[in-house]
Design a protein around this motif. Sequence first.
Motif, PDB file in Angstrom:
ATOM      1  N   HIS A 298       0.822  -1.200   0.000  1.00  0.00           N
ATOM      2  CA  HIS A 298       0.000   0.000   0.000  1.00  0.00           C
ATOM      3  C   HIS A 298       0.864   1.260   0.000  1.00  0.00           C
ATOM      4  CE1 HIS A 298      -3.141   2.825   1.319  1.00  0.00           C
ATOM      5  NE2 HIS A 298      -4.023   1.911   0.913  1.00  0.00           N
ATOM      6  N   ILE A 299       0.404   2.323  -0.677  1.00  0.00           N
ATOM      7  CA  ILE A 299       1.219   3.531  -0.800  1.00  0.00           C
ATOM      8  C   ILE A 299       1.361   4.288   0.513  1.00  0.00           C
ATOM      9  CG2 ILE A 299      -0.668   5.115  -1.440  1.00  0.00           C
ATOM     10  CD1 ILE A 299       1.335   6.264  -3.565  1.00  0.00           C
ATOM     11  N   SER A 300       0.407   4.121   1.445  1.00  0.00           N
ATOM     12  CA  SER A 300       0.498   4.865   2.704  1.00  0.00           C
ATOM     13  C   SER A 300       0.437   3.995   3.947  1.00  0.00           C
ATOM     14  CB  SER A 300      -0.613   5.928   2.782  1.00  0.00           C
ATOM     15  OG  SER A 300      -1.891   5.341   2.681  1.00  0.00           O
ATOM     16  N   ASN A 301      -0.172   2.822   3.872  1.00  0.00           N
ATOM     17  CA  ASN A 301      -0.262   1.969   5.056  1.00  0.00           C
ATOM     18  C   ASN A 301       1.047   1.246   5.329  1.00  0.00           C
ATOM     19  OD1 ASN A 301      -2.886   2.713   5.442  1.00  0.00           O
ATOM     20  ND2 ASN A 301      -3.780   0.843   4.583  1.00  0.00           N
ATOM     21  N   PRO A 302       1.470   1.141   6.583  1.00  0.00           N
ATOM     22  CA  PRO A 302       2.734   0.467   6.925  1.00  0.00           C
ATOM     23  C   PRO A 302       2.623  -1.044   6.803  1.00  0.00           C
ATOM     24  CG  PRO A 302       1.593   1.148   8.909  1.00  0.00           C
ATOM     25  CD  PRO A 302       0.802   1.711   7.772  1.00  0.00           C
ATOM     26  N   ASN A 303       3.765  -1.685   6.881  1.00  0.00           N
ATOM     27  CA  ASN A 303       3.852  -3.134   6.735  1.00  0.00           C
ATOM     28  C   ASN A 303       4.832  -3.661   7.778  1.00  0.00           C
ATOM     29  OD1 ASN A 303       5.511  -5.497   5.667  1.00  0.00           O
ATOM     30  ND2 ASN A 303       3.803  -5.545   4.216  1.00  0.00           N
ATOM     31  N   ILE A 304       4.378  -4.523   8.650  1.00  0.00           N
ATOM     32  CA  ILE A 304       5.212  -5.015   9.752  1.00  0.00           C
ATOM     33  C   ILE A 304       6.412  -5.793   9.223  1.00  0.00           C
ATOM     34  CG2 ILE A 304       5.258  -6.498  11.797  1.00  0.00           C
ATOM     35  CD1 ILE A 304       2.212  -5.892  12.028  1.00  0.00           C
ATOM     36  N   GLU A 305       6.171  -6.641   8.243  1.00  0.00           N
ATOM     37  CA  GLU A 305       7.251  -7.480   7.711  1.00  0.00           C
ATOM     38  C   GLU A 305       8.381  -6.640   7.131  1.00  0.00           C
ATOM     39  OE1 GLU A 305       9.455  -9.609   4.612  1.00  0.00           O
ATOM     40  OE2 GLU A 305       7.923  -8.079   4.212  1.00  0.00           O
TER      41      GLU A 305
ATOM     42  N   PHE B 114       5.926   7.148   3.412  1.00  0.00           N
ATOM     43  CA  PHE B 114       4.968   6.831   2.362  1.00  0.00           C
ATOM     44  C   PHE B 114       5.677   6.113   1.217  1.00  0.00           C
ATOM     45  CE2 PHE B 114       1.647  10.426   3.196  1.00  0.00           C
ATOM     46  CZ  PHE B 114       1.122   9.680   4.242  1.00  0.00           C
ATOM     47  N   GLY B 115       4.934   5.264   0.552  1.00  0.00           N
ATOM     48  CA  GLY B 115       5.512   4.449  -0.504  1.00  0.00           C
ATOM     49  C   GLY B 115       6.146   3.189   0.021  1.00  0.00           C
ATOM     50  N   GLY B 116       6.080   2.998   1.351  1.00  0.00           N
ATOM     51  CA  GLY B 116       6.614   1.776   1.956  1.00  0.00           C
ATOM     52  C   GLY B 116       8.115   1.765   2.101  1.00  0.00           C
ATOM     53  N   THR B 117       8.747   2.937   2.195  1.00  0.00           N
ATOM     54  CA  THR B 117      10.198   2.968   2.379  1.00  0.00           C
ATOM     55  C   THR B 117      10.544   2.904   3.866  1.00  0.00           C
ATOM     56  OG1 THR B 117      12.231   4.244   1.968  1.00  0.00           O
ATOM     57  CG2 THR B 117      10.208   5.511   2.266  1.00  0.00           C
ATOM     58  N   ASN B 118      11.436   2.007   4.232  1.00  0.00           N
ATOM     59  CA  ASN B 118      11.824   1.776   5.622  1.00  0.00           C
ATOM     60  C   ASN B 118      13.325   1.954   5.787  1.00  0.00           C
ATOM     61  OD1 ASN B 118       9.115   0.821   6.313  1.00  0.00           O
ATOM     62  ND2 ASN B 118       9.665  -1.023   5.168  1.00  0.00           N
ATOM     63  N   SER B 119      13.722   2.593   6.881  1.00  0.00           N
ATOM     64  CA  SER B 119      15.141   2.764   7.187  1.00  0.00           C
ATOM     65  C   SER B 119      15.364   2.552   8.676  1.00  0.00           C
ATOM     66  CB  SER B 119      15.609   4.171   6.796  1.00  0.00           C
ATOM     67  OG  SER B 119      16.974   4.369   7.139  1.00  0.00           O
ATOM     68  N   ALA B 120      16.436   1.863   9.005  1.00  0.00           N
ATOM     69  CA  ALA B 120      16.809   1.649  10.403  1.00  0.00           C
ATOM     70  C   ALA B 120      18.306   1.895  10.544  1.00  0.00           C
ATOM     71  CB  ALA B 120      16.466   0.230  10.849  1.00  0.00           C
TER      72      ALA B 120
END
Length: 407
Positions: free
Chosen positions: A267-274, A393-399
Motif C-alpha cells: 500500500h502507498i500509505s499503510n505500513p507493513n510489519i514485515e 509513504f511508498g513503503g520505504t523503511n530505514s533503520a
Amino acid sequence: MSKRVVVTGMGIYSCLGTSIDQVRDSLYKGESGIIFDPIRKAYGYRSALTGMVARPDLKPLLSRRQRMGMHEPAEYAYMSTHQALLQAGLDVDFLETTETGIIFGNDSTAASVVEASDKVREKKDTTLIGSGAIFQNMNSTVNMNLSTILKLRGINFTLSAACASGSHAIGMGYLMISQGLQDRVICGGAQEINQEAMSSFDGLGTFSVRESDPGKASRPFDRDRDGLIPSGGAATVILESYDEAIRRGAPILAEVVGYGFSSNGEHISNPNIEGQVRAMRMAMRANAIRTDQIDYINAHATSTAVGDSSEARAIYELFGGNVPVSSTKSMTGHECWMAGASEIVYSILMMQNDFIAPNINFENPDEDSARINIIGQTVQRKFDCFLSNSFGFGGTNSALILRKPGE
C-alpha cells in the motif's frame, strides 16, 4: 575491507531548540515544542497545530548572493550544518581543499513554488519572479546551496524518501564511507514549516485536532491519539571514517554500526510489519549486532493508530517487551523529511548524557503498545547502543544503529 564510520559533529535547529544544549535540556525535561498557529486556522486548516521554529536571520553569516537561492529548508539546514561543522573542527578552507561530500534528505519546497506562482498570477510576468527562485524551488535546494557555500568537492545529491529521507541520507553517507568512496560526508534532513507544505495532509484528516492543549496533542502509542502534528527544521551529522577522524584529532561522538532498508511493496500509505522487521534485521546484520545489545529504540511512531500499532508489533516481534522505547515525536511532532536525522541527534544526546527522553502523553496503552516497554517519564540510564526507525509513504523503511565510540 569495510571502514568504520563515526560521527564527529552534529547540529540541530528544531522546535525543541536551536542549539545542541537547548535541545538536550528540552529532551531531558520532556518539553513539547507544539503550538497553536492562528495563521493556519485563518488559512483554512482543520488543525492549526504545528511544531514551530523561527526562520533564521542569515544576514550576519552569508552574503546577499549566497542567501538569494535559499528558502526555509536550506536556511534551516545551513544553521544546523554550521553548528555541526564547528563541533567537528571543520571550516571552508579545509573543505575546499579536501573531498567532502553532502547527502541531505528533503522531499518538498512547497512554499517557494507557491510564492513564485502567486507572483506570476498577480503580475502576469514571469520575469518578476527573481533569479533566486529556481534554486529555492528545486527539491535539491539544500544540497545546491550548501555545497556551493561550503565549497564542497565530494559526492553531492539530495535523497527524497518521504519521512525516511533524513535517515536514508545518513545511511547512504555511511555506505559511501564504509566502502572507501569518501572520507567525509555531511548528512542530514530538512523540513519546511509553512501552511503551503502541509495543507494536503490536513485535508486528509491526518492531524490531531486537540487544539485546546497543543502540548498534549502528539500522543505516540497512546490509545487516545487522534493524529500526528506537523513540524520541521533541520538536523546535520558529520560522518567520517574512523581513521580520518583520528588523523584530524576530531571529536568522536558515536559510531554508526548498522543501516538497514526495505520496501514494503504494498500500500502507498499503510505500513507493513514485515518490511519494518526486515529493515531492522538488516541493520543488525552489518556488524552482527544482537537484539540484546540494543539498549534503546527511538521509534518512528508518529501518533497515528495504524502506524504506531504496526511498529509496536514489529518491535515486539524482533525484540520482545524489555528494550526501552520512546518516540521523541511526542515532543517535536512529526518533523517529516528531517525526522530520521533529528532523531539520530536526539538519541546521541541521550546516550552522551545518560538518560532516555520520555514518550510524553503516554497515559493509556493500547493492545499493541502495552506489550513493549514505552518510557513515559525521563529515565536516568547509561546506554551504549541504540536503534532509530524511520518509515515513509511508498513503503520505504530505514533503520540505523549507533553506539558509543570505542577503540
